[in-house]
Structure formats: C-alpha cells, structure tokens
Design an enzyme around this catalytic site. Sequence first.
Site, PDB file in Angstrom:
ATOM      1  CG  HIS A 139      -9.576  13.687   9.080  1.00 26.16           C
ATOM      2  ND1 HIS A 139      -8.315  13.243   9.395  1.00 26.16           N
ATOM      3  CD2 HIS A 139     -10.379  13.229  10.072  1.00 26.16           C
ATOM      4  CE1 HIS A 139      -8.344  12.541  10.521  1.00 26.16           C
ATOM      5  NE2 HIS A 139      -9.594  12.513  10.942  1.00 26.16           N
ATOM      6  CG  ASP A 175      -5.380  18.256   0.680  1.00 30.29           C
ATOM      7  OD1 ASP A 175      -6.172  17.613   1.396  1.00 30.29           O
ATOM      8  OD2 ASP A 175      -4.461  17.726   0.027  1.00 30.29           O
TER       9      ASP A 175
HETATM   10  P1  ADP Z   1      -5.791  12.522   1.588  1.00 34.36           P
HETATM   11  O1  ADP Z   1      -6.168  12.314   2.999  1.00 34.36           O
HETATM   12  O2  ADP Z   1      -6.705  13.445   0.858  1.00 34.36           O
HETATM   13  O3  ADP Z   1      -5.583  11.270   0.814  1.00 34.36           O
HETATM   14  P2  ADP Z   1      -3.093  13.289   2.542  1.00 34.36           P
HETATM   15  O4  ADP Z   1      -1.946  13.865   1.782  1.00 34.36           O
HETATM   16  O5  ADP Z   1      -3.383  13.965   3.818  1.00 34.36           O
HETATM   17  O6  ADP Z   1      -4.355  13.273   1.551  1.00 34.36           O
HETATM   18  O7  ADP Z   1      -2.792  11.786   2.888  1.00 34.36           O
HETATM   19  C1  ADP Z   1      -2.465  10.843   1.916  1.00 34.36           C
HETATM   20  C2  ADP Z   1      -1.775   9.678   2.574  1.00 34.36           C
HETATM   21  O8  ADP Z   1      -1.871   8.564   1.696  1.00 34.36           O
HETATM   22  C3  ADP Z   1      -0.305   9.946   2.824  1.00 34.36           C
HETATM   23  O9  ADP Z   1       0.098   9.360   4.036  1.00 34.36           O
HETATM   24  C4  ADP Z   1       0.365   9.283   1.633  1.00 34.36           C
HETATM   25  O10 ADP Z   1       1.658   8.813   1.894  1.00 34.36           O
HETATM   26  C5  ADP Z   1      -0.560   8.127   1.358  1.00 34.36           C
HETATM   27  N1  ADP Z   1      -0.499   7.828  -0.070  1.00 34.36           N
HETATM   28  C6  ADP Z   1      -0.735   8.650  -1.092  1.00 34.36           C
HETATM   29  N2  ADP Z   1      -0.491   8.037  -2.267  1.00 34.36           N
HETATM   30  C7  ADP Z   1      -0.080   6.797  -1.978  1.00 34.36           C
HETATM   31  C8  ADP Z   1       0.315   5.688  -2.757  1.00 34.36           C
HETATM   32  N3  ADP Z   1       0.389   5.705  -4.089  1.00 34.36           N
HETATM   33  N4  ADP Z   1       0.646   4.574  -2.117  1.00 34.36           N
HETATM   34  C9  ADP Z   1       0.588   4.529  -0.772  1.00 34.36           C
HETATM   35  N5  ADP Z   1       0.233   5.542   0.006  1.00 34.36           N
HETATM   36  C10 ADP Z   1      -0.098   6.674  -0.580  1.00 34.36           C
HETATM   37  O1  F6P Z   2      -8.491  12.572   4.628  1.00 35.56           O
HETATM   38  C1  F6P Z   2      -9.546  12.627   3.749  1.00 35.56           C
HETATM   39  C2  F6P Z   2     -10.076  11.260   3.388  1.00 35.56           C
HETATM   40  O2  F6P Z   2     -11.298  11.419   2.787  1.00 35.56           O
HETATM   41  C3  F6P Z   2     -10.305  10.319   4.515  1.00 35.56           C
HETATM   42  O3  F6P Z   2     -11.489  10.509   5.212  1.00 35.56           O
HETATM   43  C4  F6P Z   2     -10.268   9.061   3.779  1.00 35.56           C
HETATM   44  O4  F6P Z   2     -10.074   7.956   4.566  1.00 35.56           O
HETATM   45  C5  F6P Z   2      -9.153   9.276   2.785  1.00 35.56           C
HETATM   46  O5  F6P Z   2      -9.273  10.616   2.443  1.00 35.56           O
HETATM   47  C6  F6P Z   2      -9.171   8.309   1.606  1.00 35.56           C
HETATM   48  O6  F6P Z   2     -10.444   8.239   1.004  1.00 35.56           O
HETATM   49  P1  F6P Z   2     -11.357   6.934   1.004  1.00 35.56           P
HETATM   50  O7  F6P Z   2     -11.513   6.499   2.425  1.00 35.56           O
HETATM   51  O8  F6P Z   2     -12.618   7.349   0.348  1.00 35.56           O
HETATM   52  O9  F6P Z   2     -10.610   5.907   0.217  1.00 35.56           O
END
Ligand code: ADP
Ligand code: F6P
Length: 462
Positions: A156, A364
């Site tokens: 991912h 990212d």
């Molecule tokens: P990562 O996988 O690095 O966290 P992404 O943007 O791909 O980044 O995914 C983040 C996910 O987490 C999204 O679906 C987003 O809506 C959710 N998310 C981010 N911030 C919040 C928050 N404050 N509350 C709930 N969900 C969140």
């Molecule tokens: O999408 C990247 C990622 O590291 C996922 O593998 C992971 O579940 C998510 O971000 C949130 O991080 P964590 O699982 O460490 O809370």
Amino acid sequence: MKRLVVVSNRVADPGCAQALGGLAVCILDALRKRGGLWFGWNGEIVDDDALLGTTRVKFDDLTFATTPLTERDYRDYYLGFANAALWPVHHYRLDLARFTQEAIDGYRRVNDRFAETLAPMLRANDLVWAHDYHLIPLGAGLRARGVRNRIGFFLHIPFPPPDVLVAMPEHEWLMSALVDYDLVGFQTKTDQANFCRFMCDFMGGEMIAPDVLRVGARTVTASVFPVGIDVDAFAAMAESPSATKRIQRLHRAGEPRINVIGVDRLDYTKGLPDRLRSFKRLLELYPQNCKAVTLMQIAPPTREDVQAYADIRHELEALSGEINGQFGDFDWTPVRYLHRRVDRETLAALYRGSQVGLVTPLRDGMNLVAKEYVVAQDADSPGVLVLSRFAGAAEDLQEALIVNPYDADEVAHAMQKAIVMPRDERKERHAALLARVRKHDAYHWMEGFLRALAGCRIPLAA
Ligand code: ADP
Ligand code: F6P
C-alpha cells in the site's frame, strides 16, 4: 468462487464507523461485497503470551479472525521495524529510519506467528492475499509450512528507489521473501519500476515477460493495481440529509466563507507543516483572503509511541498557533486544527462543504482522501482538489491542480487559483476526476488483483 483470505496487520473494526487508514478503508469497501476471511491484529496489546488466542466474528459473508500482540511484539515489530524502519525507508526518509536487532527479530517473530496461526485455517482452493509492509515475509512463512495455494501481496505504500532501499540492513533477506509470492501488486508504475529495477540490479533477477520476473528458481508477477474507494457508498454519505445539515451548520457559523480542508493521519509523510506554511503564504501573497478563508486541518493521532510522530505533532501545533496568533482576529480563526478521529459521514459532509481539498503529502502510496474529496463534491458546483505530485493518486488524477508540496509559494498560488476558479472549469475538472475515481474504485482494485492472482501458475509441489 474460491474463498478469499485477506491478511493484514490492521483489520477494520466492522462495528466502527471510523476506519482509519487507507488500507482498512479500501479492503473493507471491497471485501463487504465479496465476503471471505480477514485475519490480522485486533489492535489490542497483552502482557502475556498465554493470552495470544484468535477470536472469530462473523458479519454476513465476512469472517474476522483476529489476534492481539504482546507488548514486546508491539514494540519490536509494529513500532520498531514496521514503523521506525520500513515506513521511513519506503517513504524515502532514511534520516528518520532506526534499525535495531530487536526490531528485526520482532518482525520475523510476528510474521512467523501469523503464518503458524493462519496455515491451519487455509483450505486447498483459497486465494490468499497478504497486505502491506508489516507482512512482507508472511508468504515465505506460509510456504515453509507447506502452503501451496496461490498467494498474492499488495504494497500500500511506495516502493523506494533501489539506492534508498539498500541502505536498510537485511534488505536482501526481506526482498527475497517477496519472490515467494505469486503476484506482487503496487500502487503506481513508479513503485513497480523501482521494484523491478531492484530485483534485476541487486538480486540477479531478469524480466522474462512484461510484468514477470525470474529470480533464482522463482517466477513472480509484479503489476500495478491502484487502490480505490466504494464510490456510490461515499457519495451517498456526502449527499445524506444529515450531511446537508452539517454543511449548513458549517456555513451558518458565520465563518468562513471559503473553507479549505485537509484530512490526514498526523504522519510526517503527509507534509502538514509544509501545508501550513503554504497556507501562511496564501495569506501573505493574497491578503484579500484574510477573514474570508479558513484551513480546517483534521489530523488524528497515529503511532504516537514513535518519536518522529511526537515531534511532528509539536511542530504542527506550534505552527498553527503561530499563524492564528499572527493573522487571526476576534471574529476569524485562520487555522482550525482538530487532533481526533471523525466518523466517515461527518468527513464526507466536511469535504462537500469545502471549496478546496488540500492533499499535499511529501510522499504517499496512493492517498484515498484525494479520492474521497472528489466523490463527496456537488457535481453542479464542485470544489477543487490541490494534489501533491508525490501522492500515488497524482498518476491518475491529473485534472487536479498538481503541486510540489515543498514549494510553499507554488502551493499558495494553486490554492488561490482554486479559490477563484470559474464554475465551468471546476465542473469540467471534477467530471474528469470523478470518472477516473469511479473507474479505479475498490472493486476494480480487488477484482483486478484477484483475476491476476488466479491467472498465475500454481506453485510446483516441493
Ligand atoms: P493512509 O493510508 O496513509 O492513512 P489514505 O489517505 O490513503 O492515507 O487513507 C486515510 C483514510 O483514513 C481515509 O479513508 C480517510 O478518510 C481516513 N481518515 C483520515 N483521517 C481521519 C479522521 N480524522 N477520522 C476518520 N478517518 C480518517
Ligand atoms: O496505508 C498505509 C497504512 O500504513 C496502512 O498499512 C495502515 O493500516 C494505515 O496506514 C494506518 O496506520 P496504522 O495501521 O499504523 O494505524
């Protein structure tokens, strides 16, 4: 249809509306439709090995089998190797990487335990799909236990250039584990190319067909499958009556007339301090925005036991205080910073009520927030997405305003362009973006990967 068995470190809590992190969001979106078994960590930490049982919970066609981690495993495997070594290295941040023997041992130990627990749960025809950097050696662990099923792996997060990767101790061991999978999936062409280059230049591999590598006696397919979201479900949330009420409340509060939104785990890869500096430049370069524009930054806590995460929190809090102190007034707060989770319906409403979506990570894998922002918009008067060129999503979402997040002036100019963009241009850009997000949705991702996995040749019996 063959049963699908998904394995990931983080497993979504099916009863909770706040799935946090792209992995849990996209797997849950895709698995809801197909059903299967989802195995991984339940998020709990226990102080005794005797408490390491597996709990099964069934929701419709989906079974969750989860297990806790011990304190030692949490420290060495999750915080230590996964998030203080692999995460920074894969995001090109060698300066933040910490390597210790305890961490790498913990990483091997937990992957071994996961393989040992999972192997007896598998049926002969299951398709097994492991996810993300926490579980790179899981496939090798299953093979060592005699599992002959097709096993796929999806990364991912980014795959770094080979010269960055080789700075990590044990990289050869780790990368050779990847060729025990039949299929390895990446978010972008850049990640796939970095992987193939590494395998050919450092592991003696050769490309024997497009996307197919031979490394020693193993053949592995390496392809691109960009992750997506459940478009209709998210759009329905953004259009729901409760979302509409929330948007009205947001605007009724008197301020701001224009809302810029950022939603990210509080991770140093998300470029939050740079984003705030860009917002400050917007106010300096275009002072007409003072009292008219607010940046709402929602940044929930994540991995706070890792030092680099504690540091970034302090930096962000100091910066938002500094901007509010310098520019704010009795009736206007330039930066609204919320350090907590928000339920997905509220998030959808906030995206829809914001004229600019600011997604500016320094690096990212994909970034689902960018896709959620597009889907949540009112197609008749949509907001504008400002997107980092270093997010995987930028490979696909070219109709966004693409920016270099390190260049504060460039991001400020893009924000201004978004704020004043005529409605026709906004509609045109949005329609093109929405079509792409719809094309590469959660099902397209899952079905594409599983079709490719099913098409891989069956591993030969030993
Ligand atoms: P990562 O996988 O690095 O966290 P992404 O943007 O791909 O980044 O995914 C983040 C996910 O987490 C999204 O679906 C987003 O809506 C959710 N998310 C981010 N911030 C919040 C928050 N404050 N509350 C709930 N969900 C969140
Ligand atoms: O999408 C990247 C990622 O590291 C996922 O593998 C992971 O579940 C998510 O971000 C949130 O991080 P964590 O699982 O460490 O809370």
